[in-house]
Design a protein around this motif. Structure first.
Motif, PDB file in Angstrom:
ATOM      1  N   GLY C 158       0.830  -1.206   0.000  1.00 25.69           N
ATOM      2  CA  GLY C 158       0.000   0.000   0.000  1.00 25.69           C
ATOM      3  C   GLY C 158       0.856   1.244   0.000  1.00 25.69           C
ATOM      4  N   SER C 159       0.194   2.397  -0.170  1.00 29.06           N
ATOM      5  CA  SER C 159       0.920   3.663  -0.092  1.00 29.06           C
ATOM      6  C   SER C 159       1.432   3.854   1.319  1.00 29.06           C
ATOM      7  CB  SER C 159      -0.007   4.821  -0.456  1.00 29.06           C
ATOM      8  OG  SER C 159      -0.158   4.917  -1.845  1.00 29.06           O
ATOM      9  N   MET C 161       2.920   6.777   3.875  1.00 25.17           N
ATOM     10  CA  MET C 161       3.142   8.210   4.129  1.00 25.17           C
ATOM     11  C   MET C 161       3.538   8.333   5.583  1.00 25.17           C
ATOM     12  SD  MET C 161       0.588  11.448   3.591  1.00 25.17           S
ATOM     13  CE  MET C 161       0.996  13.088   4.234  1.00 25.17           C
ATOM     14  N   ILE C 298       6.398  10.163   1.053  1.00 19.96           N
ATOM     15  CA  ILE C 298       5.251   9.449   0.480  1.00 19.96           C
ATOM     16  C   ILE C 298       5.732   8.576  -0.665  1.00 19.96           C
ATOM     17  CG2 ILE C 298       2.954   9.660  -0.562  1.00 19.96           C
ATOM     18  CD1 ILE C 298       2.844  12.524   0.528  1.00 19.96           C
ATOM     19  N   VAL C 299       5.345   7.313  -0.629  1.00 20.16           N
ATOM     20  CA  VAL C 299       5.701   6.391  -1.714  1.00 20.16           C
ATOM     21  C   VAL C 299       4.500   5.505  -2.019  1.00 20.16           C
ATOM     22  CG1 VAL C 299       6.732   4.667  -0.140  1.00 20.16           C
ATOM     23  CG2 VAL C 299       7.422   4.732  -2.545  1.00 20.16           C
ATOM     24  N   GLN C 300       4.261   5.285  -3.330  1.00 20.85           N
ATOM     25  CA  GLN C 300       3.103   4.513  -3.775  1.00 20.85           C
ATOM     26  C   GLN C 300       3.545   3.353  -4.648  1.00 20.85           C
ATOM     27  OE1 GLN C 300       0.464   7.332  -5.729  1.00 20.85           O
ATOM     28  NE2 GLN C 300      -0.546   7.790  -3.791  1.00 20.85           N
ATOM     29  N   PRO C 301       3.894   2.230  -4.063  1.00 20.22           N
ATOM     30  CA  PRO C 301       4.234   1.088  -4.916  1.00 20.22           C
ATOM     31  C   PRO C 301       3.030   0.643  -5.741  1.00 20.22           C
ATOM     32  CG  PRO C 301       4.248   0.483  -2.569  1.00 20.22           C
ATOM     33  CD  PRO C 301       4.066   1.956  -2.634  1.00 20.22           C
ATOM     34  N   LEU C 302       3.283   0.213  -6.949  1.00 19.60           N
ATOM     35  CA  LEU C 302       2.217  -0.373  -7.770  1.00 19.60           C
ATOM     36  C   LEU C 302       1.724  -1.657  -7.104  1.00 19.60           C
ATOM     37  CD1 LEU C 302       3.645   0.034 -11.385  1.00 19.60           C
ATOM     38  CD2 LEU C 302       2.075   1.549 -10.155  1.00 19.60           C
ATOM     39  N   LYS C 303       0.465  -1.959  -7.318  1.00 21.74           N
ATOM     40  CA  LYS C 303      -0.138  -3.143  -6.691  1.00 21.74           C
ATOM     41  C   LYS C 303       0.047  -4.381  -7.577  1.00 21.74           C
ATOM     42  CE  LYS C 303      -3.473  -0.511  -4.021  1.00 21.74           C
ATOM     43  NZ  LYS C 303      -2.775  -0.803  -2.757  1.00 21.74           N
ATOM     44  N   ALA C 311       8.903  -0.567  -9.013  1.00 30.34           N
ATOM     45  CA  ALA C 311       9.433   0.743  -9.357  1.00 30.34           C
ATOM     46  C   ALA C 311       8.526   1.769  -8.700  1.00 30.34           C
ATOM     47  CB  ALA C 311       9.435   0.930 -10.870  1.00 30.34           C
ATOM     48  N   VAL C 312       9.112   2.825  -8.149  1.00 32.89           N
ATOM     49  CA  VAL C 312       8.330   3.845  -7.448  1.00 32.89           C
ATOM     50  C   VAL C 312       8.863   5.232  -7.787  1.00 32.89           C
ATOM     51  CG1 VAL C 312       7.597   2.392  -5.509  1.00 32.89           C
ATOM     52  CG2 VAL C 312       9.807   3.578  -5.408  1.00 32.89           C
ATOM     53  N   ALA C 313       8.086   6.230  -7.413  1.00 30.35           N
ATOM     54  CA  ALA C 313       8.487   7.624  -7.620  1.00 30.35           C
ATOM     55  C   ALA C 313       8.170   8.425  -6.360  1.00 30.35           C
ATOM     56  CB  ALA C 313       7.774   8.199  -8.838  1.00 30.35           C
ATOM     57  N   PRO C 314       8.860   8.133  -5.251  1.00 29.99           N
ATOM     58  CA  PRO C 314       8.520   8.778  -3.976  1.00 29.99           C
ATOM     59  C   PRO C 314       8.849  10.269  -3.968  1.00 29.99           C
ATOM     60  CG  PRO C 314      10.495   7.430  -3.737  1.00 29.99           C
ATOM     61  CD  PRO C 314       9.985   7.191  -5.118  1.00 29.99           C
ATOM     62  N   ILE C 315       8.218  10.952  -3.048  1.00 31.70           N
ATOM     63  CA  ILE C 315       8.493  12.372  -2.848  1.00 31.70           C
ATOM     64  C   ILE C 315       8.713  12.657  -1.362  1.00 31.70           C
ATOM     65  CG2 ILE C 315       7.276  13.262  -4.856  1.00 31.70           C
ATOM     66  CD1 ILE C 315       4.856  13.831  -3.079  1.00 31.70           C
TER      67      ILE C 315
ATOM     68  N   GLU D  70      -7.212   3.460  -0.325  1.00 24.75           N
ATOM     69  CA  GLU D  70      -6.445   2.993  -1.489  1.00 24.75           C
ATOM     70  C   GLU D  70      -7.401   2.911  -2.678  1.00 24.75           C
ATOM     71  OE1 GLU D  70      -3.177   1.794  -1.750  1.00 24.75           O
ATOM     72  OE2 GLU D  70      -2.546   2.072   0.337  1.00 24.75           O
ATOM     73  N   LEU D  75      -2.936  -5.218  -9.879  1.00 25.24           N
ATOM     74  CA  LEU D  75      -2.448  -5.551 -11.219  1.00 25.24           C
ATOM     75  C   LEU D  75      -2.134  -7.033 -11.267  1.00 25.24           C
ATOM     76  CD1 LEU D  75       0.029  -2.607 -11.856  1.00 25.24           C
ATOM     77  CD2 LEU D  75      -2.014  -3.115 -13.200  1.00 25.24           C
ATOM     78  N   GLN D 300       1.291   9.146  -7.788  1.00 28.11           N
ATOM     79  CA  GLN D 300       2.716   9.172  -8.160  1.00 28.11           C
ATOM     80  C   GLN D 300       2.957   8.369  -9.424  1.00 28.11           C
ATOM     81  OE1 GLN D 300       4.905   7.730  -4.713  1.00 28.11           O
ATOM     82  NE2 GLN D 300       5.021   9.789  -3.881  1.00 28.11           N
ATOM     83  N   LEU D 302       4.874   6.687 -12.388  1.00 23.75           N
ATOM     84  CA  LEU D 302       6.273   6.320 -12.618  1.00 23.75           C
ATOM     85  C   LEU D 302       6.884   7.268 -13.640  1.00 23.75           C
ATOM     86  CD1 LEU D 302       6.045   2.420 -12.825  1.00 23.75           C
ATOM     87  CD2 LEU D 302       6.615   3.846 -10.847  1.00 23.75           C
ATOM     88  N   ALA D 313      -1.082   4.007  -8.287  1.00 21.52           N
ATOM     89  CA  ALA D 313      -1.794   3.505  -7.111  1.00 21.52           C
ATOM     90  C   ALA D 313      -2.164   4.685  -6.211  1.00 21.52           C
ATOM     91  CB  ALA D 313      -0.942   2.481  -6.376  1.00 21.52           C
TER      92      ALA D 313
END
Lengths: 318, 318, 318, 318
Positions: C158-159, C161, C298-303, C311-315, D70, D75, D300, D302, D313
């Motif tokens: 899950g996300s 934060m 905050i990071v949102q991994p794909l499910k 792969a993630v794109a945290p901020i 969420e 996926l 977020q 990618l 997500a």
């Protein structure tokens, strides 16, 4: 395609035949009883070792009219025209090239597929293992990698050209297709050969017709589930004839569901125990229609380093 | 592999030859001058139409000793043992099957690749277009899709078996490898044929040796950049001999960099204008070493629906 | 980018530090000493269980100016602008859509990649096992399949934060980048925290700066081989602080080569023994330049069902 | 999941509503009337430019309880638990790592997928073009490549955190799901907002609930064919509210079949004409059940270089 018909009385007889053959049993011998293989310790080619110059010449001499039979199905992602096993894909992605006015431009395609195991394909020995032991007792821990096998890869097979013999079991039984799960017996094979006035010789490509390929792209569900094919007894008889390879117009060469207790025992017997190649998903109806029972059989697997098999496009020529 | 050597004096002579041949010019004729092709409107097979029973029989009769030469390179993701063009991949991912104690288990591999255009491969006619126009003036808007071409796909080629003739230009020049960017001339081809006492016949597989394949997996950068090969003049002379296909042991059959003004003009001439197949990246040194100049040439492209070509594993047999 | 400089005297001191820390040892406890995990038998989320409403609120309250720092690197097949580990790929294939005059048209791309393990990415617990045993002693034979894991997949994360704290070890040492294979010690971490007047709290995202990310796409060979990072002792100290995740601007969070006797012991300690997530390949230089030491992370991994990571794109936001 | 029910009388009323809205028309303005965009010539971010510190702070202040929703679907290649559009794939291939006795081992997976356009996903501006012209009149010939777009790629979007507002149209109508092909009108949107006592503000993430997501993995055929969603008139009204993005719990945000004369006009209007992001295939039922109408919305994407979108997500927090 003419209607697919089966005679009810024949089906009953077949059921009895299947019952008889299921009395056969087979067990994988322990490593020390099956290794080294008859081709020697470290051998990786098994029956491919029979691909000798004299075998090639024997096959070439069968080419008299130059008539070529294409035995491979088309490879397509469209299940209305091809068969791909569940859990495998054959996906083509055309890579774009915008046209250039008055200039040359190039097209190609990315293909994502289980290349060794889709469509009309040849099984190499790295395809199957018993426990962690392969043909000639190579071990998974020694030869497995994330990107192919260090030994027993399909690149060792090479082109095979040998005498091919059609064993038309569907023709023998007078049906378009053998019944669901029909277990071809040694008698079936011998009668079909006798009907065509043929005898097997060592090094032959044995080509068995069940009639099932006409379901490919038409009823993949049925084709891929419970096909007619050789059982354990027929496989044992074939091994005794010393073939280079065994090919058929069905999903798995062998009957499904498998005879107890193992799944796909003929795969294990041929690929692990004896080192004999299998070719699956051939189109054989034109051979039968032309009464082509003896021919030069030629197959060129791709040289996929460490691959478990290869999609192929074999031909028969007479 | 013995050292790769070239004579400086020879290189100078070659440079002069190249200068002469670059005086040749070629332009793609407009659609109305090149279509319909000589094989008829709507034809998709081009020179594949020469694959007739008598051509097969002619080839079979060349099989005397049964000696087989494997002409294909191994397909591997490892660039130390294979060559893949920049921008293409050949990736193998073994699909895991944990071993089962005293049971059969299966291995296979996902392959991700530009399957029509990697390794030793045959170019089909959908590989190249001029503007938006293909062989026989099929148009991109009519035959292109996201997953293959509706026309001119490699599935129409079928297995090809014909007389093969080796034109050993490297042997003629007495070098292991022709120099970088050496432009093979019509004279080179004719002299190499005369040296082997050979003549081309319609329907032949013309197999040209430059010696460059020994760079594959050794110096891919050089191999893929500025190879020796036929130029426009040699290609025009070959077209006049009416071959079924033209094959070579280099990246592109033709010389690179290309003669001005177009890139890869021989591709355009063969695949778009004349409908003649090309086979690239062959291994020909063993043929030359064995003085095998005439043989049965057999190639079995995969039946990739709508594909622009196919990885192949051709053989020569004599 | 300013020049990458290192002080020789500092390097010597660091070498001494490394020697000290290598006296530390760690062994994976046997299953019965590490399972069930402190989060309970059958737990699949480990430190993700700390993602509680009060933790989210705590993080939100750190957002004062709304300044956002993007911490992820671009994902690209071009190694001049991205880093992909050896043996992995990130390939994009644009799927063609010929333009339609005065009409809408759609573009998309096929991507072929080890999606859980490329670029800036979060490791889930199915990524690592000891013998055949995962976090909380799930077993490979029970949870492994050919297409993802039945348990411990990244879809359970899950996300996240939470409060993020930058531990700027490169800044502490006054260098752009820590030296090759520098082993960050517990003292380094504590001094860097003290320098920023920060203390770790349970549930934090611990964000460790080595300065190494500036090599990504510039010198991937060096970046991917022998990076600075935390060693066993620092990892043990971090575990005692009870973090939600540990993130760094290097290939593997931890130092390489690894301290004997195991490779990547910190991976094993975090992902298998303690159930603490790792995030690799972050871009942290802008955080350091802005003196942003405390922030909402905050990071949102794909499910990805059954995936080993994402792969993630945290901020970071402050 | 409770039964999916719809009131017949309501359906009739909806049909009338749809008839009214279909009187609306929309045409893509010519390039010179829509470019440069209001964000300036060469702008690539469109409504993403509204992602300013004050917008982030506004969103952060909506986080009061720390309750996280969420919004993304799992996926998975298994169509019984996920929805993938026809013509796209999401295939996971676990890469094998044989366990090592008393040692660490690593697992990962190859994923083959249209990564920008599968599952819960955000559309970037390179996803759509009119003729050969994109948002801000970038041209295909200038920005297209075989491996991503030189401009307008999803890597320019960055994380988005803004005020999110749920517009629960299904809730307004008192149904679990809006009827097949129901065309949501401006009145519907305004009434649903009024019912929740909400007003849209510039820079909002507008989150529209149709109730359709409950079909994902249950009836993909229906879900992917003729869904409820906003029509042209509602889209035009939304554009006037100046949102950062428009998101919905259906396949395409907009109603299908599309209103004549163009397919997916709302895609064209948002992504090409106005530069407003779309997010599709959200799970919104829990938001509605919790009466969460206003929240921080965080997504977020990618950083896929040149990508047309990204699987995402997103979450809502209040």
């Amino acid at each position: 395609m003419r209607p697919i018909t089966m005679l009810a009385t024949f089906t009953m007889a077949l059921a009895l035949g299947a019952a008889t053959s299921s009395a056969q049993t087979w067990q994988m011998p322990p490593d020390n009883q099956r290794c080294p293989s008859k081709w020697g310790a470290d051998d990786q080619r098994g029956s491919g070792n029979m691909m000798k110059p004299e075998v090639v010449v024997r096959a070439a001499r069968l080419i008299k009219t130059g008539e070529v039979f294409e035995l491979a199905a088309v490879l397509s992602p469209d299940t209305r025209e091809s068969f791909i096993n569940t859990g495998r894909v054959f996906n083509i992605y055309t890579k774009p090239s915008p046209p250039i006015p008055n200039g040359r431009q190039v097209n190609e395609e990315l293909v994502v597929t289980e290349l060794g195991q889709i469509g009309t394909q040849l099984d190499a020995f790295s395809h199957q293992m018993w426990g962690d032991s392969f043909y000639n007792c190579f071990k998974l821990g020694d030869i497995g990698t994330r990107s192919g096998f260090k030994k027993l890869g399909v690149e060792h097979v090479g082109s095979l050209m040998t005498r091919g013999v059609l064993i038309d079991v569907a023709g023998l039984k007078g049906v378009d297709m053998l019944p669901t799960s029909y277990n071809i017996t040694p008698d079936d094979l011998q009668q079909a050969l006798a009907r065509a006035n043929m005898k097997l010789e060592p090094g032959d490509a044995v080509v068995i017709r069940t009639g099932w390929s006409k379901l490919m792209g038409k009823d993949n569900q049925r084709y891929g589930t419970a096909n007619a094919g050789i059982g354990i007894a027929a496989a044992q008889w074939l091994v005794a004839q010393d073939p280079m390879l065994i090919a058929a117009d069905n999903c798995c060469v062998e009957v499904r569901p498998s005879e107890a207790p193992h799944s796909l025992p003929v795969h294990a017997m041929m690929l692990i125990q004896h080192g004999i190649y299998l070719i699956e998903n051939l189109l054989l109806d034109p051979l039968a229609a032309a009464n082509a029972h003896e021919f030069a059989f030629i197959v060129q697997p791709l040289k996929i380093k460490g691959g478990t098999g290869s999609a192929v496009a074999p031909i028969a020529i007479r």
